[in-house]
Design a protein around this motif. Structure first.
Motif, PDB file in Angstrom:
ATOM      1  N   ARG A   1       0.817  -1.225   0.000  1.00  0.00           N
ATOM      2  CA  ARG A   1       0.000   0.000   0.000  1.00  0.00           C
ATOM      3  C   ARG A   1       0.843   1.264   0.000  1.00  0.00           C
TER       4      ARG A   1
ATOM      5  N   ARG B   1      -3.291   2.796  13.207  1.00  0.00           N
ATOM      6  CA  ARG B   1      -2.505   2.100  12.179  1.00  0.00           C
ATOM      7  C   ARG B   1      -2.567   2.796  10.822  1.00  0.00           C
ATOM      8  N   ASN B   2      -3.594   3.654  10.641  1.00  0.00           N
ATOM      9  CA  ASN B   2      -3.707   4.391   9.373  1.00  0.00           C
ATOM     10  C   ASN B   2      -2.554   5.368   9.169  1.00  0.00           C
TER      11      ASN B   2
ATOM     12  N   LEU C   1      -5.818  17.099   7.152  1.00  0.00           N
ATOM     13  CA  LEU C   1      -4.514  16.719   7.702  1.00  0.00           C
ATOM     14  C   LEU C   1      -4.078  17.801   8.684  1.00  0.00           C
TER      15      LEU C   1
ATOM     16  N   HIS D   1       7.939  14.350  -3.431  1.00  0.00           N
ATOM     17  CA  HIS D   1       7.741  14.064  -2.009  1.00  0.00           C
ATOM     18  C   HIS D   1       7.482  12.564  -1.852  1.00  0.00           C
TER      19      HIS D   1
HETATM   20  N1  ACO Z   1      -2.180  -2.055   8.207  1.00  0.00           N
HETATM   21  C1  ACO Z   1      -3.205  -2.821   7.770  1.00  0.00           C
HETATM   22  N2  ACO Z   1      -4.354  -2.308   7.337  1.00  0.00           N
HETATM   23  C2  ACO Z   1      -4.484  -0.979   7.303  1.00  0.00           C
HETATM   24  C3  ACO Z   1      -3.454  -0.120   7.732  1.00  0.00           C
HETATM   25  C4  ACO Z   1      -2.270  -0.707   8.199  1.00  0.00           C
HETATM   26  N3  ACO Z   1      -1.224   0.027   8.634  1.00  0.00           N
HETATM   27  N4  ACO Z   1      -3.869   1.152   7.590  1.00  0.00           N
HETATM   28  C5  ACO Z   1      -5.108   1.106   7.085  1.00  0.00           C
HETATM   29  N5  ACO Z   1      -5.478  -0.165   6.911  1.00  0.00           N
HETATM   30  C6  ACO Z   1      -6.753  -0.686   6.407  1.00  0.00           C
HETATM   31  C7  ACO Z   1      -7.898   0.279   6.640  1.00  0.00           C
HETATM   32  O1  ACO Z   1      -8.418   0.118   7.950  1.00  0.00           O
HETATM   33  C8  ACO Z   1      -8.875  -0.170   5.588  1.00  0.00           C
HETATM   34  O2  ACO Z   1      -9.536  -1.326   6.043  1.00  0.00           O
HETATM   35  P1  ACO Z   1     -11.123  -1.501   5.774  1.00  0.00           P
HETATM   36  O3  ACO Z   1     -11.268  -1.557   4.281  1.00  0.00           O
HETATM   37  O4  ACO Z   1     -11.418  -2.791   6.474  1.00  0.00           O
HETATM   38  O5  ACO Z   1     -11.774  -0.307   6.383  1.00  0.00           O
HETATM   39  C9  ACO Z   1      -7.983  -0.596   4.420  1.00  0.00           C
HETATM   40  O6  ACO Z   1      -6.669  -0.810   5.001  1.00  0.00           O
HETATM   41  C10 ACO Z   1      -7.866   0.447   3.327  1.00  0.00           C
HETATM   42  O7  ACO Z   1      -7.678   1.713   3.925  1.00  0.00           O
HETATM   43  P2  ACO Z   1      -7.450   2.986   3.030  1.00  0.00           P
HETATM   44  O8  ACO Z   1      -7.310   4.196   3.899  1.00  0.00           O
HETATM   45  O9  ACO Z   1      -8.450   3.039   1.926  1.00  0.00           O
HETATM   46  O10 ACO Z   1      -6.022   2.618   2.398  1.00  0.00           O
HETATM   47  P3  ACO Z   1      -5.259   3.334   1.249  1.00  0.00           P
HETATM   48  O11 ACO Z   1      -5.012   2.402   0.159  1.00  0.00           O
HETATM   49  O12 ACO Z   1      -5.855   4.684   0.909  1.00  0.00           O
HETATM   50  O13 ACO Z   1      -3.848   3.618   1.939  1.00  0.00           O
HETATM   51  C11 ACO Z   1      -2.655   5.453   2.922  1.00  0.00           C
HETATM   52  C12 ACO Z   1      -3.783   4.445   3.097  1.00  0.00           C
HETATM   53  C13 ACO Z   1      -1.359   4.694   2.834  1.00  0.00           C
HETATM   54  C14 ACO Z   1      -2.649   6.376   4.139  1.00  0.00           C
HETATM   55  C15 ACO Z   1      -2.897   6.269   1.627  1.00  0.00           C
HETATM   56  O14 ACO Z   1      -4.214   6.739   1.585  1.00  0.00           O
HETATM   57  C16 ACO Z   1      -1.957   7.445   1.509  1.00  0.00           C
HETATM   58  O15 ACO Z   1      -0.776   7.282   1.318  1.00  0.00           O
HETATM   59  N6  ACO Z   1      -2.510   8.664   1.548  1.00  0.00           N
HETATM   60  C17 ACO Z   1      -1.726   9.882   1.385  1.00  0.00           C
HETATM   61  C18 ACO Z   1      -1.021  10.203   2.661  1.00  0.00           C
HETATM   62  C19 ACO Z   1      -0.225  11.446   2.491  1.00  0.00           C
HETATM   63  O16 ACO Z   1       0.495  11.534   1.543  1.00  0.00           O
HETATM   64  N7  ACO Z   1      -0.384  12.458   3.362  1.00  0.00           N
HETATM   65  C20 ACO Z   1       0.221  13.770   3.140  1.00  0.00           C
HETATM   66  C21 ACO Z   1       1.560  13.878   3.606  1.00  0.00           C
HETATM   67  S1  ACO Z   1       1.760  13.555   5.314  1.00  0.00           S
HETATM   68  C22 ACO Z   1       2.049  15.085   6.110  1.00  0.00           C
HETATM   69  O17 ACO Z   1       1.922  16.134   5.555  1.00  0.00           O
HETATM   70  C23 ACO Z   1       2.374  15.036   7.558  1.00  0.00           C
END
Ligand code: ACO
Length: 330
Positions: free
Chosen positions: A39, A154-155, A195, A257
């Motif tokens: 992921r 964990r997210n 965020l 980034h």
């Molecule tokens: N381990 C296992 N499962 C997890 C985890 C984990 N660490 N985290 C989330 N999941 C689960 C969720 O609970 C969800 O389960 P569900 O379907 O049963 O509800 C499933 O995985 C999918 O969750 P999503 O949030 O849809 O996962 P996604 O594919 O979107 O990946 C992530 C999440 C990695 C956070 C992604 O959305 C991402 O990278 N987003 C951008 C983050 C970012 O760039 N932020 C800005 C910079 S950070 C800053 O400025 C400080």
């Protein structure tokens, strides 16, 4: 027309010694190496110790950048630091870096633009040099997100690492090939709640309740940011290339980034740039916020991947929401 051109004199970086991998995180929250790898593309990250603060690792990165340049310490005339995890809410971490480097009286300030902090700081440094106000600007990107991580979420808790990167932006000579060609920065405050850190500011000062409710940590709607990230980084790089009459194919290296490998691949795809021209080190550092770009670029320069004269395109997005890009000939 600017009075002068600005260029990158050199880069430097520093990541703390402690390394935490996906298997270590499996012991903290319900996650797996497989989920994190597929992921996000991450495997390891560096964590600061409880004693280490932003200015400690930033000063090492800054020293590495200055030593790698031909610029003398006494000739640095401004410090700009991009960070959201400074040593203290005030004074600025830039002022503490100034003290640690022994650079008396020169102006120093921080910029809060989340993960876009380094790109915002570069945009400002470029303007200061171009208009003649400064000759050598120390630009630092540093974040210690592990100090504001919710270790029960964990997210988010698997995503972040700590690190610092720096560069010296200097006035270019007429004969220099190196030049920061152009830059663009943007923000959309209407999306600020996707965020943010809820407590610790004037909206919600620190109290027992805010600490008990984990409100001093990163809150992120990752999914909604994901789509924004690809869209905004593509929009700003595309605009920058078009207004400089360049094609993505003219760029030697894209340094994005490092928040998620899938975001990076999505951007490369939209730009029609092969991944072989994209600098990626997310598997070793995770998301170090405003440090990702200088960490990746410094590593690529030291390994002689990125060379003098190469056209480089830096792009980032982060809390704010903010985003922006820098086009340069290194
Ligand atoms: N381990 C296992 N499962 C997890 C985890 C984990 N660490 N985290 C989330 N999941 C689960 C969720 O609970 C969800 O389960 P569900 O379907 O049963 O509800 C499933 O995985 C999918 O969750 P999503 O949030 O849809 O996962 P996604 O594919 O979107 O990946 C992530 C999440 C990695 C956070 C992604 O959305 C991402 O990278 N987003 C951008 C983050 C970012 O760039 N932020 C800005 C910079 S950070 C800053 O400025 C400080």
């Amino acid at each position: 027309m600017p009075l002068h051109n600005a260029k990158f004199s050199a880069f430097g970086s520093h990541a703390p010694a402690k390394i935490v991998n996906n298997y270590d995180l499996e012991k903290i929250v319900e996650t797996s190496d497989e989920w994190i790898r597929t992921r996000t593309g991450m495997f390891e990250r560096h964590y600061c110790t409880p004693e280490e603060a932003a200015s400690d690792i930033a000063t090492i990165a800054a020293t590495n950048a200055i030593e790698a340049s031909r610029v003398k310490y006494k000739d640095i005339d401004l410090i700009i630091t991009g960070t959201v995890t400074g040593d203290h809410p005030f004074p600025s971490t830039a002022c503490i870096i100034q003290k640690k480097l022994g650079l008396k009286s020169i102006p120093a300030f921080d910029i809060s633009a989340g993960c876009t902090g380094f790109v915002y700081a570069l945009d400002m440094a470029k303007n200061y040099v171009e208009n003649g106000t400064a000759q050598n600007v120390l630009v630092v990107g540093v974040d210690i997100l592990t100090k504001i991580t919710n270790w029960t979420d964990r997210n988010t808790c698997v995503l972040f690492g700590d690190g610092a990167g720096a560069t010296v932006v200097s006035r270019a000579k007429r004969s220099d090939v190196s030049r920061i060609i152009d830059s663009l920065i943007y923000a959309d405050g209407s999306q600020s709640e996707l965020l943010f850190q809820a407590a610790g500011g004037s909206r919600m000062p620190a109290s027992h309740e805010t600490v008990d409710q984990n409100l001093h940590t990163v809150y992120m709607e990752g999914n909604r940011i994901f789509k924004n990230a690809i869209r905004s980084m593509f929009a700003s790089t595309d605009e920058l290339l078009k207004r400089n009459k360049l094609e993505a194919a003219d760029v030697d290296w894209v340094i994005p980034h490092q928040a998620n490998l899938r975001i990076i691949e999505g951007l490369a795809d939209k730009l029609r740039v092969p991944m072989s021209k994209v600098i990626v080190n997310i598997e070793k550092f995770g998301n170090t916020s405003s440090a990702t770009i200088p960490l990746a670029l410094d590593e690529a320069i030291r390994s002689k991947k990125v060379r003098r004269g190469d056209i480089i395109l830096l792009t980032s997005f982060g809390a704010g929401l903010t985003w922006g890009s820098i086009l340069a000939r290194y």
